[in-house]
Design a protein around this motif. Structure first.
Motif, PDB file in Angstrom:
ATOM      1  N   ALA A   1       0.833  -1.208   0.000  1.00  0.00           N
ATOM      2  CA  ALA A   1       0.000   0.000   0.000  1.00  0.00           C
ATOM      3  C   ALA A   1       0.868   1.258   0.000  1.00  0.00           C
ATOM      4  O   ALA A   1       0.596   2.211  -0.743  1.00  0.00           O
TER       5      ALA A   1
ATOM      6  N   ILE B   1      -3.821  -5.412  -7.386  1.00  0.00           N
ATOM      7  CA  ILE B   1      -3.532  -4.091  -6.807  1.00  0.00           C
ATOM      8  C   ILE B   1      -3.360  -3.042  -7.910  1.00  0.00           C
ATOM      9  O   ILE B   1      -2.831  -1.962  -7.680  1.00  0.00           O
TER      10      ILE B   1
ATOM     11  N   LYS C   1       2.598   1.550  -3.310  1.00  0.00           N
ATOM     12  CA  LYS C   1       1.646   1.944  -4.351  1.00  0.00           C
ATOM     13  C   LYS C   1       1.465   3.471  -4.375  1.00  0.00           C
ATOM     14  O   LYS C   1       1.393   4.081  -5.450  1.00  0.00           O
ATOM     15  N   LYS C   2       1.429   4.099  -3.210  1.00  0.00           N
ATOM     16  CA  LYS C   2       1.351   5.568  -3.157  1.00  0.00           C
ATOM     17  C   LYS C   2       2.603   6.191  -3.766  1.00  0.00           C
ATOM     18  O   LYS C   2       2.524   7.156  -4.532  1.00  0.00           O
TER      19      LYS C   2
END
Length: 169
Positions: free
Chosen positions: A34, A72, A37-38
């Protein structure tokens, strides 16, 4: 994840952001992904940066990694490779080249699920365009203030490395 053999020599001249993951991890991998991913949303279109997520689970197949990446919303062309290889070679490479802590097998009695097989380093390594590890970032630190610090520090350092890379071209 494509099933093709790749070589890290293909990364020569690029800044690498490396992590350990495995597709069925019930612990910290989702948090690492997560956060990455940012970071990928901010920097993933830069051709000078390559994200590398190595699976530590020898049972992760290219198809499983492809499904994981797809789940994702990371496409094959997004400068993010999901990699596997022979267990001992990958683990040795990750600890010697990226300076990650060694993987530990989790005793059956301590597992949350049957797939909860490993304890592994949740830090992220940044490697400069010359192949030198420039930092390990504890982006999953349990203390929110330290998480904020590491989130900011990795961005600061990546911007610095991009500028350093421009000057040397």
């Amino acid at each position: 994840r494509s099933g093709q053999t790749v070589h890290l020599a293909d990364m020569r001249g690029k800044i690498m952001i490396a992590s350990w993951v495995f597709t069925r991890c019930p612990r910290g991998c989702a948090g690492v992904i997560a956060k990455l991913k940012k970071l990928h949303a901010e920097l993933g279109n830069n051709p000078n940066i390559q994200f590398l997520s190595f699976t530590l689970d020898p049972d992760d197949t290219p198809d499983m990694m492809k499904q994981f990446a797809s789940g994702i919303a990371i496409k094959d062309s997004d400068h993010w490779w999901f990699l596997n290889g022979p267990k001992d070679e990958v683990r040795k490479y990750m600890t010697t080249s990226f300076q990650f802590r060694p993987v530990q097998d989790l005793p059956v009695a301590d597992r949350l699920t049957p797939d909860d097989k490993y304890i592994h380093d949740l830090r992220v390594a940044v490697v400069d365009h010359e192949g030198h590890v420039r930092g390990l970032y504890d982006i999953m630190n349990a203390d929110p203030e330290f998480q904020t610090y590491w989130d900011k520090q990795i961005r600061t350092d990546l911007n610095y490395l991009l500028e350093e890379q421009k000057k040397q071209k």
